[in-house]
Enzyme design. Structure first.
Site, PDB file in Angstrom:
ATOM      1  N   ARG A 292       0.860  -1.187   0.000  1.00  0.00           N
ATOM      2  CA  ARG A 292       0.000   0.000   0.000  1.00  0.00           C
ATOM      3  C   ARG A 292       0.897   1.237   0.000  1.00  0.00           C
ATOM      4  O   ARG A 292       1.948   1.247   0.656  1.00  0.00           O
ATOM      5  CB  ARG A 292      -0.903   0.050   1.241  1.00  0.00           C
TER       6      ARG A 292
ATOM      7  N   GLU B  11      -4.769   7.144  -4.769  1.00  0.00           N
ATOM      8  CA  GLU B  11      -5.010   6.421  -6.017  1.00  0.00           C
ATOM      9  C   GLU B  11      -6.358   6.829  -6.590  1.00  0.00           C
ATOM     10  O   GLU B  11      -7.309   6.965  -5.812  1.00  0.00           O
ATOM     11  CB  GLU B  11      -4.978   4.917  -5.751  1.00  0.00           C
TER      12      GLU B  11
ATOM     13  N   HIS C 193      -1.946  -0.219  -9.592  1.00  0.00           N
ATOM     14  CA  HIS C 193      -2.460  -1.163  -8.579  1.00  0.00           C
ATOM     15  C   HIS C 193      -3.055  -2.418  -9.239  1.00  0.00           C
ATOM     16  O   HIS C 193      -4.246  -2.702  -9.112  1.00  0.00           O
ATOM     17  CB  HIS C 193      -3.517  -0.472  -7.696  1.00  0.00           C
TER      18      HIS C 193
HETATM   19  P1  NAP Z   1      -0.451 -11.443   5.311  1.00  0.00           P
HETATM   20  O1  NAP Z   1      -0.380 -12.903   4.981  1.00  0.00           O
HETATM   21  O2  NAP Z   1      -1.318 -10.990   6.435  1.00  0.00           O
HETATM   22  O3  NAP Z   1       1.047 -10.952   5.558  1.00  0.00           O
HETATM   23  C1  NAP Z   1       1.401  -9.740   6.127  1.00  0.00           C
HETATM   24  C2  NAP Z   1       2.715  -9.909   6.868  1.00  0.00           C
HETATM   25  O4  NAP Z   1       3.116  -8.618   7.345  1.00  0.00           O
HETATM   26  C3  NAP Z   1       2.603 -10.834   8.090  1.00  0.00           C
HETATM   27  O5  NAP Z   1       3.679 -11.757   8.084  1.00  0.00           O
HETATM   28  C4  NAP Z   1       2.675  -9.880   9.273  1.00  0.00           C
HETATM   29  O6  NAP Z   1       3.280 -10.409  10.412  1.00  0.00           O
HETATM   30  C5  NAP Z   1       3.549  -8.767   8.706  1.00  0.00           C
HETATM   31  N1  NAP Z   1       3.382  -7.526   9.430  1.00  0.00           N
HETATM   32  C6  NAP Z   1       2.222  -6.923   9.798  1.00  0.00           C
HETATM   33  N2  NAP Z   1       2.477  -5.772  10.433  1.00  0.00           N
HETATM   34  C7  NAP Z   1       3.817  -5.643  10.475  1.00  0.00           C
HETATM   35  C8  NAP Z   1       4.686  -4.660  11.013  1.00  0.00           C
HETATM   36  N3  NAP Z   1       4.217  -3.589  11.649  1.00  0.00           N
HETATM   37  N4  NAP Z   1       6.017  -4.845  10.862  1.00  0.00           N
HETATM   38  C9  NAP Z   1       6.500  -5.953  10.251  1.00  0.00           C
HETATM   39  N5  NAP Z   1       5.735  -6.927   9.724  1.00  0.00           N
HETATM   40  C10 NAP Z   1       4.398  -6.766   9.836  1.00  0.00           C
HETATM   41  O7  NAP Z   1      -0.908 -10.596   4.060  1.00  0.00           O
HETATM   42  P2  NAP Z   1      -0.700 -10.925   2.499  1.00  0.00           P
HETATM   43  O8  NAP Z   1      -1.837 -11.713   1.997  1.00  0.00           O
HETATM   44  O9  NAP Z   1       0.690 -11.411   2.283  1.00  0.00           O
HETATM   45  O10 NAP Z   1      -0.854  -9.433   1.909  1.00  0.00           O
HETATM   46  C11 NAP Z   1       0.031  -8.409   2.318  1.00  0.00           C
HETATM   47  C12 NAP Z   1      -0.448  -7.059   1.849  1.00  0.00           C
HETATM   48  O11 NAP Z   1      -0.248  -6.950   0.449  1.00  0.00           O
HETATM   49  C13 NAP Z   1      -1.940  -6.782   2.025  1.00  0.00           C
HETATM   50  O12 NAP Z   1      -2.242  -6.314   3.319  1.00  0.00           O
HETATM   51  C14 NAP Z   1      -2.217  -5.737   0.982  1.00  0.00           C
HETATM   52  O13 NAP Z   1      -2.068  -4.453   1.518  1.00  0.00           O
HETATM   53  C15 NAP Z   1      -1.131  -5.969  -0.060  1.00  0.00           C
HETATM   54  N6  NAP Z   1      -1.666  -6.474  -1.339  1.00  0.00           N
HETATM   55  C16 NAP Z   1      -1.542  -5.689  -2.447  1.00  0.00           C
HETATM   56  C17 NAP Z   1      -1.995  -6.156  -3.665  1.00  0.00           C
HETATM   57  C18 NAP Z   1      -1.849  -5.322  -4.916  1.00  0.00           C
HETATM   58  O14 NAP Z   1      -2.690  -5.404  -5.781  1.00  0.00           O
HETATM   59  N7  NAP Z   1      -0.797  -4.551  -5.067  1.00  0.00           N
HETATM   60  C19 NAP Z   1      -2.599  -7.423  -3.771  1.00  0.00           C
HETATM   61  C20 NAP Z   1      -2.697  -8.184  -2.622  1.00  0.00           C
HETATM   62  C21 NAP Z   1      -2.228  -7.702  -1.407  1.00  0.00           C
HETATM   63  P3  NAP Z   1       2.578 -11.470  11.390  1.00  0.00           P
HETATM   64  O15 NAP Z   1       2.875 -12.809  10.781  1.00  0.00           O
HETATM   65  O16 NAP Z   1       3.257 -11.243  12.684  1.00  0.00           O
HETATM   66  O17 NAP Z   1       1.106 -11.150  11.401  1.00  0.00           O
END
Ligand code: NAP
Length: 320
Positions: A238, A267, A286
Site C-alpha cells: 500500500r 489512487e 495497482h
Molecule cells: P499477510 O499474509 O497478512 O502478511 C502480512 C505480513 O506482514 C505478516 O507476516 C505480518 O506479520 C507482517 N506484518 C504486519 N504488520 C507488520 C509490522 N508492523 N512490521 C512488520 N511486519 C508486519 O498478508 P498478504 O496476503 O501477504 O498481503 C500483504 C499485503 O499486500 C496486504 O495487506 C495488501 O495491503 C497488499 N496487497 C496488495 C496487492 C496489490 O494489488 N498490489 C494485492 C494483494 C495484497 P505477522 O505474521 O506477525 O502477522
C-alpha cells in the site's frame, strides 16, 4: 424475506449470480468509475450487506448511517479502507479475500522487480521514441537479479510466495517481520534480519506488510538513507507505507537506484505527481492481483462470505 445488499462496482457475472439468487441486489454498475461518495452514503443506509472494493472508504460515517448493516465484504486482502473498529463496535462483520490472490500478486511483484532492475519500461520507451541508433556497451544497463540479495519486509502469504520465486533466481533472501518465523526460514532457506540490517544489506527491498498505524511511513527518509545507492525498492503493498516525498528525494538525488511502485498514497495517482517525472521509477496502476482467474476468485470468495454472514453463519475470512 431476502436480505438487501449493495455492490459498489460491476463485478464478475459468476459472483453476481450467486448474490442475486439469495439477495435483493443493488449495484453501481459502472466498470471504470467508483461510486460517488454521496451515492454510497445514500445506498448503504438501508442495506443488510455491503460488497465493496478498496476504492471505497467504508468509514465511521458510512457505518453509522447504515443502521441495518450486518456484513461488509471487501474484495481485497488488505482492508485498510474500512474502519474495522467502528464496525466491530456495531457488531458488523468485516471480511476480506486472502489466499486466492497470493500467487498472482507474488508474480506481479517479481515482474515489477525485474522490470525495475532491467529498466524494461524505460527501454521500451527508448526504442519507440526512435532513440535506438546503435548497440553500445553500457546502454540501458541495469542491475543483476540472479545472485542478488532480496529483503522482504512482511513475510506473510505473499512475502513467502515471493521468496520462493526469488530462490529460483538464486537470490539470497532476507526478511523482516514483526514476528520471527523460524519454521518458514528453515523450509525456504531464508535469513531473518532487523529492519536496519535488511535495508542496508539488500539489493532489492520488497514491501509486503498490511497498511496499518504501525506501518504508516515505515519507509521514510531515515530508512532510505540506509539503503545502498544501487538498491531498488519495490512496493506492491500500500502506498502509505512509504513516505513518497522522501522517496522522490532519494530517487532524484540517486541515493537509491530505482523504485517499482504498484501502489500510491492517493489512487489514482495524479499525473502531476513528482514521482512520475523520474525515469528510474516503474509505475503501475495497482494491478497486483489483476489476472482474470484471480479477480473472478476474489469476487466469488467475497460473495460467499457476504452470504454466510447474512445467514448468521461465520464467514470464512472474518477479520474482526
Ligand atoms: P499477510 O499474509 O497478512 O502478511 C502480512 C505480513 O506482514 C505478516 O507476516 C505480518 O506479520 C507482517 N506484518 C504486519 N504488520 C507488520 C509490522 N508492523 N512490521 C512488520 N511486519 C508486519 O498478508 P498478504 O496476503 O501477504 O498481503 C500483504 C499485503 O499486500 C496486504 O495487506 C495488501 O495491503 C497488499 N496487497 C496488495 C496487492 C496489490 O494489488 N498490489 C494485492 C494483494 C495484497 P505477522 O505474521 O506477525 O502477522
Amino acid at each position: 424475506m431476502k436480505p438487501t445488499i449493495y455492490i459498489t462496482r460491476k463485478i464478475p457475472d459468476e459472483a453476481l449470480q450467486i448474490l442475486e439468487e439469495e439477495c435483493n441486489v443493488k449495484m453501481w454498475d459502472k466498470e471504470d468509475q467508483p461510486v460517488p461518495r454521496e451515492v454510497l452514503v445514500k445506498e448503504t443506509r438501508e442495506v443488510d450487506g455491503l460488497f465493496c472494493l478498496l476504492t471505497e472508504a467504508i468509514d465511521k460515517e458510512i457505518i453509522e448511517n447504515a443502521s441495518h448493516l450486518k456484513v461488509v465484504s471487501n474484495m481485497a486482502v488488505g482492508y485498510d479502507n474500512i474502519d474495522v473498529e467502528t464496525a466491530s463496535q456495531k457488531n458488523i462483520m468485516v471480511t476480506n479475500t486472502p489466499g486466492v490472490l497470493t500467487e498472482t500478486t507474488a508474480d506481479l511483484t517479481f515482474a515489477l522487480l525485474m522490470s525495475t532492475a532491467r529498466r524494461l519500461i524505460e527501454s521500451s520507451n527508448y526504442l519507440r521514441a526512435g532513440k535506438w541508433s546503435t548497440w553500445s556497451p553500457m546502454q540501458l544497463t541495469g542491475q543483476d537479479i540472479h545472485g542478488a540479495k532480496l529483503g522482504i519486509i512482511g513475510l506473510g502469504r505473499i512475502g513467502q510466495a515471493l521468496a520462493k520465486r526469488a530462490k529460483g533466481f538464486d537470490m539470497e533472501v532476507y526478511y523482516y517481520n514483526r514476528s520471527r518465523k523460524p519454521k518458514i526460514e528453515e523450509e525456504l532457506g531464508l535469513q531473518y534480519a532487523s529492519l536496519e540490517e535488511l535495508l542496508s544489506d539488500s539489493d532489492f527491498i520488497s514491501i509486503l506488510t498490511p497498511y496499518t498505524a504501525e506501518t504508516h511511513h515505515l519507509i521514510g527518509e531515515k530508512e532510505l538513507q540506509l539503503m545502498k545507492s544501487s538498491a531498488c525498492l519495490i512496493n506492491t503493498s500500500r502506498g502509505g507505507i512509504v513516505n513518497e516525498d522522501a522517496l522522490y528525494s532519494a530517487l532524484k538525488q540517486k541515493k537509491i537506484w530505482a523504485a517499482g511502485l504498484d501502489v500510491f498514497d492517493e489512487e489514482p495517482v495524479s499525473l502531476n505527481h513528482p514521482l512520475l517525472e523520474l525515469s528510474n521509477v516503474v509505475t503501475l496502476p495497482h494491478i497486483g492481483s489483476a489476472s482474470i482467474a484471480t479477480r473472478k476468485k476474489m469476487a466469488a470468495v467475497a460473495a460467499e462470505d457476504l452470504l454466510l454472514g447474512l445467514k448468521g453463519e461465520t464467514p470464512k475470512h472474518l477479520v474482526n
